[in-house]
Design a protein around this motif. Sequence first.
Motif, PDB file in Angstrom:
ATOM      1  N   MET A   6    -112.315  25.482 -83.611  1.00  0.00           N
ATOM      2  CA  MET A   6    -112.882  24.705 -82.512  1.00  0.00           C
ATOM      3  C   MET A   6    -114.295  25.154 -82.180  1.00  0.00           C
ATOM      4  SD  MET A   6    -109.499  24.295 -80.066  1.00  0.00           S
ATOM      5  CE  MET A   6    -110.225  23.062 -78.959  1.00  0.00           C
ATOM      6  N   GLU A   7    -114.533  26.445 -82.222  1.00  0.00           N
ATOM      7  CA  GLU A   7    -115.883  26.966 -81.968  1.00  0.00           C
ATOM      8  C   GLU A   7    -116.841  26.575 -83.088  1.00  0.00           C
ATOM      9  OE1 GLU A   7    -117.398  28.364 -79.547  1.00  0.00           O
ATOM     10  OE2 GLU A   7    -115.793  28.896 -78.165  1.00  0.00           O
ATOM     11  N   GLU A   8    -116.417  26.759 -84.329  1.00  0.00           N
ATOM     12  CA  GLU A   8    -117.300  26.520 -85.476  1.00  0.00           C
ATOM     13  C   GLU A   8    -117.658  25.042 -85.638  1.00  0.00           C
ATOM     14  OE1 GLU A   8    -115.013  28.169 -88.614  1.00  0.00           O
ATOM     15  OE2 GLU A   8    -115.318  30.256 -87.946  1.00  0.00           O
ATOM     16  N   ASN A   9    -116.811  24.152 -85.148  1.00  0.00           N
ATOM     17  CA  ASN A   9    -117.039  22.725 -85.300  1.00  0.00           C
ATOM     18  C   ASN A   9    -117.461  22.042 -84.002  1.00  0.00           C
ATOM     19  OD1 ASN A   9    -116.033  21.864 -88.234  1.00  0.00           O
ATOM     20  ND2 ASN A   9    -114.672  23.473 -87.482  1.00  0.00           N
ATOM     21  N   ASP A  10    -117.823  22.852 -82.998  1.00  0.00           N
ATOM     22  CA  ASP A  10    -118.283  22.339 -81.701  1.00  0.00           C
ATOM     23  C   ASP A  10    -117.298  21.383 -81.053  1.00  0.00           C
ATOM     24  OD1 ASP A  10    -120.634  23.779 -81.337  1.00  0.00           O
ATOM     25  OD2 ASP A  10    -121.797  22.399 -82.589  1.00  0.00           O
ATOM     26  N   ILE A  11    -116.026  21.619 -81.301  1.00  0.00           N
ATOM     27  CA  ILE A  11    -114.981  20.908 -80.578  1.00  0.00           C
ATOM     28  C   ILE A  11    -114.725  21.602 -79.248  1.00  0.00           C
ATOM     29  CG2 ILE A  11    -112.531  20.236 -80.633  1.00  0.00           C
ATOM     30  CD1 ILE A  11    -112.835  20.157 -83.727  1.00  0.00           C
ATOM     31  N   ALA A  12    -114.961  22.899 -79.241  1.00  0.00           N
ATOM     32  CA  ALA A  12    -114.787  23.683 -78.021  1.00  0.00           C
ATOM     33  C   ALA A  12    -115.815  23.270 -76.980  1.00  0.00           C
ATOM     34  CB  ALA A  12    -114.935  25.177 -78.336  1.00  0.00           C
ATOM     35  N   GLN A  13    -115.378  23.271 -75.734  1.00  0.00           N
ATOM     36  CA  GLN A  13    -116.238  22.949 -74.609  1.00  0.00           C
ATOM     37  C   GLN A  13    -116.182  24.083 -73.590  1.00  0.00           C
ATOM     38  OE1 GLN A  13    -118.000  19.584 -74.537  1.00  0.00           O
ATOM     39  NE2 GLN A  13    -117.486  20.228 -76.622  1.00  0.00           N
ATOM     40  N   PHE A  14    -117.054  24.029 -72.604  1.00  0.00           N
ATOM     41  CA  PHE A  14    -117.098  25.060 -71.549  1.00  0.00           C
ATOM     42  C   PHE A  14    -115.724  25.203 -70.897  1.00  0.00           C
ATOM     43  CE2 PHE A  14    -117.517  26.218 -67.096  1.00  0.00           C
ATOM     44  CZ  PHE A  14    -118.295  27.360 -67.168  1.00  0.00           C
ATOM     45  N   PRO A  15    -115.299  26.440 -70.602  1.00  0.00           N
ATOM     46  CA  PRO A  15    -115.973  27.725 -70.825  1.00  0.00           C
ATOM     47  C   PRO A  15    -115.779  28.239 -72.250  1.00  0.00           C
ATOM     48  CG  PRO A  15    -113.907  28.066 -69.677  1.00  0.00           C
ATOM     49  CD  PRO A  15    -114.063  26.577 -69.827  1.00  0.00           C
ATOM     50  N   ARG A  16    -116.840  28.790 -72.794  1.00  0.00           N
ATOM     51  CA  ARG A  16    -116.836  29.307 -74.143  1.00  0.00           C
ATOM     52  C   ARG A  16    -117.237  30.782 -74.125  1.00  0.00           C
ATOM     53  NH1 ARG A  16    -119.759  24.748 -77.870  1.00  0.00           N
ATOM     54  NH2 ARG A  16    -118.900  26.064 -79.532  1.00  0.00           N
ATOM     55  N   PRO A  17    -116.806  31.541 -75.134  1.00  0.00           N
ATOM     56  CA  PRO A  17    -115.931  31.122 -76.233  1.00  0.00           C
ATOM     57  C   PRO A  17    -114.503  30.856 -75.742  1.00  0.00           C
ATOM     58  CG  PRO A  17    -116.246  33.489 -76.298  1.00  0.00           C
ATOM     59  CD  PRO A  17    -117.173  32.974 -75.234  1.00  0.00           C
ATOM     60  N   HIS A  19    -111.677  31.652 -77.239  1.00  0.00           N
ATOM     61  CA  HIS A  19    -110.655  32.566 -77.746  1.00  0.00           C
ATOM     62  C   HIS A  19    -109.831  33.171 -76.600  1.00  0.00           C
ATOM     63  CE1 HIS A  19    -113.575  32.293 -81.012  1.00  0.00           C
ATOM     64  NE2 HIS A  19    -112.594  32.626 -81.832  1.00  0.00           N
ATOM     65  N   HIS A  20    -108.517  33.261 -76.837  1.00  0.00           N
ATOM     66  CA  HIS A  20    -107.578  33.893 -75.918  1.00  0.00           C
ATOM     67  C   HIS A  20    -107.529  33.201 -74.555  1.00  0.00           C
ATOM     68  CE1 HIS A  20    -107.103  36.956 -78.950  1.00  0.00           C
ATOM     69  NE2 HIS A  20    -108.411  37.109 -78.978  1.00  0.00           N
ATOM     70  N   ARG A  21    -107.785  31.911 -74.567  1.00  0.00           N
ATOM     71  CA  ARG A  21    -107.599  31.094 -73.372  1.00  0.00           C
ATOM     72  C   ARG A  21    -107.088  29.723 -73.814  1.00  0.00           C
ATOM     73  NH1 ARG A  21    -112.158  31.208 -70.094  1.00  0.00           N
ATOM     74  NH2 ARG A  21    -113.492  32.534 -71.374  1.00  0.00           N
ATOM     75  N   ILE A  22    -106.616  28.917 -72.870  1.00  0.00           N
ATOM     76  CA  ILE A  22    -106.304  27.530 -73.189  1.00  0.00           C
ATOM     77  C   ILE A  22    -107.638  26.850 -73.450  1.00  0.00           C
ATOM     78  CG2 ILE A  22    -105.323  25.368 -72.365  1.00  0.00           C
ATOM     79  CD1 ILE A  22    -103.234  27.543 -72.885  1.00  0.00           C
ATOM     80  N   PRO A  23    -107.910  26.415 -74.691  1.00  0.00           N
ATOM     81  CA  PRO A  23    -109.261  25.980 -75.031  1.00  0.00           C
ATOM     82  C   PRO A  23    -109.593  24.595 -74.478  1.00  0.00           C
ATOM     83  CG  PRO A  23    -107.798  25.707 -76.919  1.00  0.00           C
ATOM     84  CD  PRO A  23    -106.994  26.386 -75.858  1.00  0.00           C
ATOM     85  N   ASN A  24    -110.734  24.522 -73.800  1.00  0.00           N
ATOM     86  CA  ASN A  24    -111.241  23.216 -73.411  1.00  0.00           C
ATOM     87  C   ASN A  24    -111.807  22.546 -74.654  1.00  0.00           C
ATOM     88  OD1 ASN A  24    -111.857  21.078 -71.771  1.00  0.00           O
ATOM     89  ND2 ASN A  24    -113.716  21.992 -70.926  1.00  0.00           N
ATOM     90  N   PHE A  25    -111.695  21.222 -74.720  1.00  0.00           N
ATOM     91  CA  PHE A  25    -112.031  20.539 -75.968  1.00  0.00           C
ATOM     92  C   PHE A  25    -112.756  19.227 -75.715  1.00  0.00           C
ATOM     93  CE2 PHE A  25    -107.749  19.400 -74.646  1.00  0.00           C
ATOM     94  CZ  PHE A  25    -107.712  18.016 -74.769  1.00  0.00           C
ATOM     95  N   LEU A  26    -113.464  18.782 -76.727  1.00  0.00           N
ATOM     96  CA  LEU A  26    -114.174  17.516 -76.709  1.00  0.00           C
ATOM     97  C   LEU A  26    -113.200  16.377 -76.417  1.00  0.00           C
ATOM     98  CD1 LEU A  26    -117.088  16.401 -77.339  1.00  0.00           C
ATOM     99  CD2 LEU A  26    -116.240  15.973 -79.654  1.00  0.00           C
ATOM    100  N   ASN A  27    -113.591  15.512 -75.470  1.00  0.00           N
ATOM    101  CA  ASN A  27    -112.775  14.352 -75.083  1.00  0.00           C
ATOM    102  C   ASN A  27    -111.481  14.734 -74.375  1.00  0.00           C
ATOM    103  OD1 ASN A  27    -114.613  12.417 -76.059  1.00  0.00           O
ATOM    104  ND2 ASN A  27    -113.752  12.552 -78.120  1.00  0.00           N
ATOM    105  N   ALA A  28    -111.491  15.864 -73.672  1.00  0.00           N
ATOM    106  CA  ALA A  28    -110.316  16.246 -72.879  1.00  0.00           C
ATOM    107  C   ALA A  28    -110.012  15.204 -71.808  1.00  0.00           C
ATOM    108  CB  ALA A  28    -110.527  17.614 -72.249  1.00  0.00           C
ATOM    109  N   ASP A  29    -111.058  14.589 -71.256  1.00  0.00           N
ATOM    110  CA  ASP A  29    -110.843  13.564 -70.231  1.00  0.00           C
ATOM    111  C   ASP A  29    -110.134  12.344 -70.809  1.00  0.00           C
ATOM    112  OD1 ASP A  29    -112.076  15.232 -68.472  1.00  0.00           O
ATOM    113  OD2 ASP A  29    -113.839  13.979 -68.128  1.00  0.00           O
ATOM    114  N   LEU A  30    -110.475  11.990 -72.051  1.00  0.00           N
ATOM    115  CA  LEU A  30    -109.812  10.862 -72.707  1.00  0.00           C
ATOM    116  C   LEU A  30    -108.342  11.178 -72.951  1.00  0.00           C
ATOM    117  CD1 LEU A  30    -109.854   8.113 -74.113  1.00  0.00           C
ATOM    118  CD2 LEU A  30    -110.663   9.267 -76.182  1.00  0.00           C
ATOM    119  N   ALA A  31    -108.057  12.407 -73.351  1.00  0.00           N
ATOM    120  CA  ALA A  31    -106.664  12.813 -73.550  1.00  0.00           C
ATOM    121  C   ALA A  31    -105.888  12.696 -72.246  1.00  0.00           C
ATOM    122  CB  ALA A  31    -106.603  14.239 -74.090  1.00  0.00           C
ATOM    123  N   ALA A  32    -106.532  13.072 -71.136  1.00  0.00           N
ATOM    124  CA  ALA A  32    -105.885  12.952 -69.826  1.00  0.00           C
ATOM    125  C   ALA A  32    -105.598  11.493 -69.483  1.00  0.00           C
ATOM    126  CB  ALA A  32    -106.768  13.580 -68.752  1.00  0.00           C
TER     127      ALA A  32
END
Length: 202
Positions: A6-17, A19-32
Amino acid sequence: SVWDFMEENDIAQFPRPVHHRIPNFLNADLAAENLATLPEFQSATLVKVNPDTPQRRVRHLVLSSNKTLLTPQPRLRTGFFSTLHKNNDNIPPALPIEALTNSKGAAQYGKSVTLYESYNVDLVVVGSTAVCPKTGARVGKGEGFAELEWGILSQQGNLDVAKVLVVTTVHDCQVFDGGMEEPWASLMKERGDGEEGAGERR
């Protein structure tokens, strides 16, 4: 691992990095928004949602749909759960819902729930690092809070395990059908353990 991908492909979103957290991701609002179309969401009165960033839009949709939000205190450090409803007397009518969907807003405006209060959870939303839609298995961030909360709620009679659906919102790269093949094995090795729950693909 999933976090690395997710980090290497810029899928990860703030807060970054992430790792070791529930990862925020691109289009999380759409998933919601997709989650909110589920009949189980639409019919629910009280919805438990984890306090992590990628599910912030889910919490917003719960409140904007005139439902009651049940959210755990972060890491259960300052209490158990809080409930919020946009029509609560202690919430100013002009206060935007967005102000209620982060930890600060929940702490300021939420009603603290004791361990022995009577209420019924209709739907549970959890955050995930990886999920298998075939089995419902999930990997979180490795601290077991979602499972602890589920256990407490079911033991206290606030949740019917035979009826209550557990869903999660994730990016497509977090969905795996391969059982314990990669990246499940590497995630669990990195964390040192595993956790299981149930999941719903975005």
